[in-house]
Design an enzyme around this catalytic site. Structure first.
Site, short mmCIF file in Angstrom:
data_model
loop_
_atom_site.label_atom_id
_atom_site.label_comp_id
_atom_site.label_asym_id
_atom_site.label_seq_id
_atom_site.Cartn_x
_atom_site.Cartn_y
_atom_site.Cartn_z
N HIS A 101 0.81 -1.21 0.00
CA HIS A 101 0.00 0.00 0.00
C HIS A 101 0.85 1.27 0.00
O HIS A 101 0.35 2.37 0.25
CB HIS A 101 -0.94 0.00 1.20
CG HIS A 101 -2.21 0.75 0.97
ND1 HIS A 101 -3.27 0.23 0.25
CD2 HIS A 101 -2.60 1.99 1.33
CE1 HIS A 101 -4.24 1.11 0.20
NE2 HIS A 101 -3.87 2.19 0.84
N ASP A 168 -7.09 4.73 9.27
CA ASP A 168 -8.43 4.86 8.71
C ASP A 168 -8.82 3.65 7.85
O ASP A 168 -10.00 3.38 7.67
CB ASP A 168 -8.52 6.13 7.85
CG ASP A 168 -8.42 7.39 8.70
OD1 ASP A 168 -8.79 7.34 9.87
OD2 ASP A 168 -7.96 8.42 8.17
N GLU A 282 -10.84 13.71 13.75
CA GLU A 282 -10.14 14.00 12.50
C GLU A 282 -10.82 15.20 11.85
O GLU A 282 -11.71 15.82 12.43
CB GLU A 282 -10.12 12.78 11.56
CG GLU A 282 -9.16 11.70 11.97
CD GLU A 282 -8.86 10.69 10.88
OE1 GLU A 282 -9.23 10.95 9.71
OE2 GLU A 282 -8.26 9.65 11.19
#
Length: 538
Positions: A101, A168, A282
């Site tokens: 990723h 997240d 956030e």
């Protein structure tokens, strides 16, 4: 006829060699032949289909083919591979890859071997995730470095427990996020994921298998946490757990005034609000142009919500609308009290009147919320596209300058595909002994700003790359100290500036734990030993 039989025999022999590649692959030109005589050779793959899949990452910004992909069954397999490379006359790069990723080639190993870490979890996943709930002791989970956080969550929830800090996106590996830091909306309260690790198993660049903690082999422990894979491969992590809630009250609050937005965010992460406040904080920035061009409904905002927000942007003539995203955890027997807590907390904030958006979801639905967005993007064909992302840590004293220069300046009138995150964290929750870097300014709060772009065309890639460079140039020109998170630098000078006063220690630990500089060369922090010695390499 004889020639025909020879050709047929050659073809059959070639086929058998490929088939036998499942057991003994053909040697790769760029790797020592003796590698394929080792006991682990049957787990090496050199066929083009396999190496092609390991030639790029989520970012799709860089391509570099390995000579082979390794599918280990145990950490000992990885140690044997690394020892062979480290002792070879021409050491080759070794790069662990979880979900791949990264987006700048950090998990690639051009000319070397990519280690498919997920291979260790196949077929015996439960054996690589173990939850401890011993009486009188703090609960924890031992998870293999290759395990996905979503699977760690599932295992812990069976005991009514969960880790305290999450990224997240849960489809990332334990070793991958701990090698960077692992940040999310709970970090203001508990620090990043690396601050919640108690113990690690690490395979160093010499092939040594080391168990380390704050009290045992502590220099390697602190080096590996946030160490970008430079000092070893994390094969196990012991993570602190806490009782898991059942439900989450999830809100977004809209602002048109950046000063009010940041003031309220900083209040929400302060000690004054933390006890009776949000468990997660956030924030997002939505550029005004996106409203003009008609944003599409999201898993959170409906078409009606977006119409109201577009009206707010137009009415206030704001360059952007800002959202505080907060979450309050609770159990079913506390519904009334969470309503009261939420009302009392919102009364202290300065969001635009009437612009409160609320959802009530299970704890798992909240933590895995990005999965729904991923599904939508995959369906639209815009998930597997280039991602020229830029993640920055900005000191609190300069966040309004950053907003003025970037959102109201460089990006004013722009509408790139993607999202912008912007939220503060408390610096005292970070342990400076770890390799991960935060701004060095003597301030107690800093902001994470993430420009999570998706490039839908080749022109988009170039345009977004230029925009990212303009942002970095602005920070440098105005003396705005920023640190890249999930960093990418193209020169060792850039890395020296990134690590600052830590550079000497980083170089010393690299020489100790990976003296041949074979690990995770995709970051380009340290040149290969041959290159450093001025030896020509292929």
């Amino acid at each position: 006829m004889a020639r025909a039989r020879f050709v047929a025999l050659a073809l059959v022999t070639s086929f058998l060699s490929v088939a036998a590649g499942q057991l003994r692959p053909l040697p790769a030109a760029g790797l020592p032949g003796d590698l394929f005589n080792l006991g682990i050779a049957s787990r090496l793959r050199t066929d083009r289909n396999t190496t092609a899949k390991a030639s790029t990452d989520f970012g799709r910004m860089v391509r570099a083919a390995p000579e082979a992909v390794f599918h280990p069954r145990t950490p000992a397999d990885i140690a044997e591979l690394i020892r062979f490379s480290a002792s070879s006359p021409a050491p080759f790069p070794v790069a662990p890859r979880g979900q791949g990723h990264s987006w700048r080639g950090q998990s690639l190993a051009p000319g070397g071997v990519v280690v498919d870490m997920r291979s260790m979890g196949r077929g015996h996943r439960a054996a690589r995730i173990n939850v401890s709930t011993a009486a009188g002791a703090e609960p924890y989970v031992d998870a293999g470095g290759e395990q996905l956080w979503v699977d760690v969550l599932s295992a812990a929830l069976r005991h009514g427990l969960a880790p305290r800090v999450w990224t997240d996106y849960l489809r990332l590996t334990v070793g991958g996020t701990l090698s960077n830091a692992g940040i999310g909306g709970q970090a203001f309260r508990h620090g990043p994921q690396i601050a919640n690790a108690h113990e690690l198993d690490v395979i160093t660049g010499t092939g040594e298998m080391v168990t380390c903690s704050r009290d045992k082999n502590s220099d390697l422990f602190f080096a590996a946490l946030g160490g970008l894979g430079q000092f070893g491969v994390i094969t196990r992590a012991r993570i602190r757990l806490e009782p898991a809630p059942k439900r989450v009250r999830w809100v977004r609050l809209a602002y048109s005034d950046i000063a009010m937005f940041t003031k309220d965010q900083e209040f929400l992460i302060s000690n004054q609000a933390s006890e009776a406040g949000f468990n997660y904080v956030e924030g997002q920035v939505q550029l005004n142009r996106s409203f003009i061009e008609g944003p599409k409904p999201t898993p959170f905002f409906s078409t009606t919500d977006l119409s109201r927000l577009a009206g707010l942007a137009s009415r206030t003539d704001s360059a952007a609308i800002y959202y505080i995203e907060g979450a309050m955890y609770y159990n079913e027997d506390a519904t009334i009290s969470v309503d009261q807590k939420m009302e009392a907390l919102l009364d202290q904030l300065n969001f635009e009147p009437g612009f409160v958006f609320t959802k009530d979801v299970t704890y798992v639905q909240f933590l895995d919320r990005v999965r729904e967005e991923e599904s939508a993007l995959r369906s639209a064909g815009v998930w597997e596209v280039p991602h020229p992302w830029l993640n920055l840590f900005i000191p609190r004293s300069r966040i309004l300058d950053f907003d003025a220069g970037v959102f109201k300046g460089l990006l004013r009138g722009a509408n790139p595909a993607g999202i912008i995150l912007m939220y503060p964290m408390n610096k005292d929750r970070w342990d400076d002994r770890m390799t991960a870097m935060a701004p060095t300014a003597d301030e107690d709060v800093f902001y994470a700003v993430s420009l999570l772009w998706s490039a839908l065309s080749a022109d988009d890639v170039e345009q977004l790359e230029r925009a990212n460079k303009s942002v970095l140039d602005l920070c440098a020109k105005t003396g705005m100290e920023c640190k890249q998170y999930l960093p990418h630098h193209t020169s060792q000078e850039g890395w020296q500036q990134h690590f600052g006063a830590k550079w000497g220690k980083v170089a010393e630990l690299k020489a100790k734990y990976d003296p041949q500089t074979i690990l995770s060369r995709g970051h380009k922090i340290f040149p290969s030993r041959a290159a450093a010695d001025g030896v020509a390499t292929a």
